[in-house]
Design an enzyme around this catalytic site. Sequence first.
Site, PDB file in Angstrom:
ATOM      1  N   LYS A 167       0.943  -1.118   0.226  1.00  0.00           N
ATOM      2  CA  LYS A 167      -0.051  -0.153   0.207  1.00  0.00           C
ATOM      3  C   LYS A 167       0.926   1.324   0.022  1.00  0.00           C
ATOM      4  CE  LYS A 167      -2.266   1.610   3.645  1.00  0.00           C
ATOM      5  NZ  LYS A 167      -3.346   1.516   4.665  1.00  0.00           N
ATOM      6  N   LYS A 169       0.785   5.723  -0.210  1.00  0.00           N
ATOM      7  CA  LYS A 169       0.161   6.866   0.234  1.00  0.00           C
ATOM      8  C   LYS A 169      -0.046   7.851  -0.943  1.00  0.00           C
ATOM      9  CE  LYS A 169      -0.175   6.281   4.788  1.00  0.00           C
ATOM     10  NZ  LYS A 169      -1.255   6.016   5.416  1.00  0.00           N
ATOM     11  N   ASP A 198      -3.825   4.924  -0.382  1.00  0.00           N
ATOM     12  CA  ASP A 198      -4.472   5.570   0.927  1.00  0.00           C
ATOM     13  C   ASP A 198      -4.536   6.884   0.817  1.00  0.00           C
ATOM     14  OD1 ASP A 198      -5.442   6.491   3.204  1.00  0.00           O
ATOM     15  OD2 ASP A 198      -4.078   5.215   4.495  1.00  0.00           O
ATOM     16  N   ASN A 200      -5.896   9.275   3.082  1.00  0.00           N
ATOM     17  CA  ASN A 200      -6.048  10.039   4.324  1.00  0.00           C
ATOM     18  C   ASN A 200      -6.916  10.967   4.460  1.00  0.00           C
ATOM     19  OD1 ASN A 200      -2.862   8.663   4.516  1.00  0.00           O
ATOM     20  ND2 ASN A 200      -4.155   8.533   6.424  1.00  0.00           N
ATOM     21  N   GLU A 224      -8.521   3.875   0.078  1.00  0.00           N
ATOM     22  CA  GLU A 224      -8.575   4.113   1.431  1.00  0.00           C
ATOM     23  C   GLU A 224      -8.810   5.580   1.779  1.00  0.00           C
ATOM     24  OE1 GLU A 224      -6.042   2.957   5.441  1.00  0.00           O
ATOM     25  OE2 GLU A 224      -5.884   1.851   3.495  1.00  0.00           O
ATOM     26  N   GLU A 250     -10.451   3.739   9.703  1.00  0.00           N
ATOM     27  CA  GLU A 250      -9.214   4.307  10.527  1.00  0.00           C
ATOM     28  C   GLU A 250      -9.675   5.414  11.614  1.00  0.00           C
ATOM     29  OE1 GLU A 250      -4.996   6.536   9.897  1.00  0.00           O
ATOM     30  OE2 GLU A 250      -5.950   5.327   8.535  1.00  0.00           O
ATOM     31  N   HIS A 300      -6.698  -1.264  10.370  1.00  0.00           N
ATOM     32  CA  HIS A 300      -5.843  -0.360  10.284  1.00  0.00           C
ATOM     33  C   HIS A 300      -4.863  -0.626  11.461  1.00  0.00           C
ATOM     34  CE1 HIS A 300      -4.491   3.567  11.875  1.00  0.00           C
ATOM     35  NE2 HIS A 300      -3.804   3.549  10.718  1.00  0.00           N
ATOM     36  N   GLU A 322      -2.512  -5.555   7.975  1.00  0.00           N
ATOM     37  CA  GLU A 322      -1.663  -4.458   7.620  1.00  0.00           C
ATOM     38  C   GLU A 322      -0.529  -4.161   8.752  1.00  0.00           C
ATOM     39  OE1 GLU A 322      -1.514   0.441   6.852  1.00  0.00           O
ATOM     40  OE2 GLU A 322      -3.190  -0.391   8.278  1.00  0.00           O
TER      41      GLU A 322
END
Length: 366
Positions: A167, A169, A198, A200, A224, A250, A300, A322
């Site tokens: 994974k 970011k 991801d 965020n 994500e 998360e 998470h 994860e």
Amino acid sequence: MKVTAAESFVLEVPVGGAIADSMQSVERLEFVGLRVDTDAGVAGCGYTVTVGAGGKVLQAVLDSLYIDELIGEDPRNVRQIWSKLYHGKAHWIGRAGATTMAQAAVDIALWDILAKAAGEPLWRLLGGAHAGKMPIYNTHAGWLNYSVEQLRREAGMLIDQGYRTLKMKVGLDDLSEDLRRVAAVRSEIGDGIDLMVDANQKWDLRKAQEAARRLADFDVKWIEEPLHPDDVRAHAKLREQSTSPIALGEHVYSTHMFRDFIERNGVDVVQVDVCRIGGVTPWLQVASLAESFGLPVCPHAGDLMQVHQHLVKAIPNNWLLEVIPLWEAGPFEHQIQLKDGYCLSPEVPGASTDFTKEAFARFRVS
């Protein structure tokens, strides 16, 4: 069995090098928790984790709202204690955020006691739905502060170590730069390795829709946290249009909120975090809810995998665990064991939450 004493703590542990996502850059983690003693001579340890801020707030919640309520309780009544704390002093000022994260530390400590008293690792005490090795995915190679060259290098190293799922970011101001980085990693790892991204919470709905459309070219297995974690409507709308599954959890702090996401078709992969949801007790409730809707649970790694390595083995609808291996040797007495893209089954009684004496001596700040 009765609880005789409990003491809170805060440890500040460096991560070994700055790591960054679209929300923040992190150089240290705060482990905030408590040790719970019983008259049976069995002690439990529970904790929650922050990214370097807020630890004293969580400790204040433990000291002022929860610890006195534990004294004299039978830890075997863990679900009753959870309800007592949730509907007690903290109810009027919390139900999410700091109070829920602090309650997680309490609940984890009590489950640690139960597993130790039974002489079993927590996953086996909870029923052991998955007794073999657990497949894992690695997030540590994909931070936003890494250059494209470093992303390529780290991804290649993980594949050599046996990982088959990675994974990375996303969530930069320039979506085109995100896509360039994803393309570079996909080119490095080839089509046979699963890749997730991801964001965020970085995007609004319009940008998330555009990102989902353009990310489809790279066969990402999920997107994500694309949106604000409280916006059920927007997630449902995005999921209608995205060809990539949507993962979240998360920053979801209640079973009720998970119910709303699931019932309104806003999520494909449930990432419930034991440190955010309030502990093992509600975590299991969310996992059961997800199972009833045919959804997988991939938690998470907010606990740095120590508790989740047990929980994913206790449910039938697990998929991946994860991992974010920040240290060669972490602060725990029984550090999670990873090999060839799998997590090995812990066999020591308890929840794997005890810290080493060296970690306490070196990192305890309160």
